[in-house]
Every structure is written in C-alpha cells, then in structure tokens.
Design an enzyme around this catalytic site. Sequence first.
Site, short mmCIF file in Angstrom:
data_model
loop_
_atom_site.label_atom_id
_atom_site.label_comp_id
_atom_site.label_asym_id
_atom_site.label_seq_id
_atom_site.Cartn_x
_atom_site.Cartn_y
_atom_site.Cartn_z
N ASP A 10 -5.10 0.98 -9.67
CA ASP A 10 -5.09 0.57 -8.27
C ASP A 10 -4.38 -0.79 -8.16
OD1 ASP A 10 -6.08 0.30 -5.54
OD2 ASP A 10 -7.52 -1.12 -6.39
N ASP A 12 -4.51 -3.40 -5.06
CA ASP A 12 -5.22 -4.53 -4.46
C ASP A 12 -6.64 -4.65 -5.01
OD1 ASP A 12 -2.95 -5.00 -2.82
OD2 ASP A 12 -3.63 -3.42 -1.46
N TYR A 21 -4.47 -7.14 3.96
CA TYR A 21 -3.16 -6.48 4.01
C TYR A 21 -2.09 -7.43 3.48
CZ TYR A 21 -5.25 -2.68 6.58
OH TYR A 21 -6.03 -1.62 6.92
#
Length: 193
Positions: A10, A12, A21
């Site tokens: 993954d 973030d 974001y």
Amino acid sequence: MASRPAVFIDRDGTLTEEVGYVNHPKRLRLLPRSAEAIRRLNTAGVAAVLVTNQAGIARGYFSEDVLDAVIAELAAQLSDAGARLDGIYICRHHPTEGEAPYRLRCECRKPRPGLLRQAASELDLDLARSVVVGDRPSDLELASVVGARGVLVLTGYGLGEWEYRRDRFVVEPHHVASDVLDAVEWSLKELVG
Ligand SMILES: [Mg+2]
Ligand SMILES: [Zn+2]
C-alpha cells in the site's frame, strides 16, 4: 519458469506518510525505512508492487496529471536510494462519489482483487505465494480474497486500527509489523525461507 512471489505494498501510511490526500508531489514523504524495504525485495528477486486506492481522482480532489507527478516523485525518491518498484497499480474510482468514468463500482478498489489479478497476469506473479502489506483492515481483506498472506503495519492508520478497532477486523493479519521494512523481512522469511 514458475511464477514469482510478490509483496504488494500500500502507498499512504505504509510506504509513505499518511497525510490525507496527496494533491501535490511536495506532500509525498517516504517513511524512513521504505527505500531499504524495497531494496531488500529487489535483491531477493521478489517483486515489489505498489497497490493503492486513489479515490481523490473520482472525488475531483486532484487530477490524473497530479497523480502522475506524485507517482513520479515517489519513483524518483526510491531510485535515488537505489530501490525500484516492479509495478505500480492504482484504483482511481469511487462507487458513489464524483462523475463518470471514475464513479464506478469497479473491480480494482481494494479490497476487491482486480489490481492484484492484473499485476499477477502482467508480471507473472504467484498470488498464493505473495504477501499484501498495508495499514488498513481492507488490505488484509484483499490478501484473504486472493489467498495471499496479509501484514498490518503500525504506521499510518495501522496503530489506531490495531489498538482500538481490532474487534471489527473481519480478517486477522498473519503478522503485525512495526513498519514496512519489518513487514518485508517477515515476508522474505515466509516466501523464500
Ligand atoms: Mg494506507
Ligand atoms: Zn477501481
């Protein structure tokens, strides 16, 4: 030749700092031991594959061009540290937010397995001999769906999920790791002994 094992990682909260974001390349920060983790996989001949949901595209928070620039920044920072991702797979969709073509009940938004199946086909990977590493329970669910092993890292959302929300996990981790390097070290022992 037989298919290769892979570690699917993954972005973030796992490879990079969880900052919300990432709508500018300058917001992207590799976690301290990420480059070493990827280098270990490169050296071991295990595919290092980034798998990330970026629904900020569907929500209109940032454009495809910005996402491309952020991913280029990530690859550049890894490359500067002698590390290389074998594949980068991104879901840009959201089932209920935004507009077509990104507003979509897709097969690729984690924990659905579309990105892993695509990677397995394109890179000749053996999902049953692979590991999914992430900071959310959905990453563990993704591992379970494809018959891979799942590792929860305690970076990003991982610590809070593990300490306070463990009773809601529908899939248990095979391993809980302090960070992505710890996750990779465990994975290499599992996958190549
Ligand atoms: Mg994450
Ligand atoms: Zn998708």
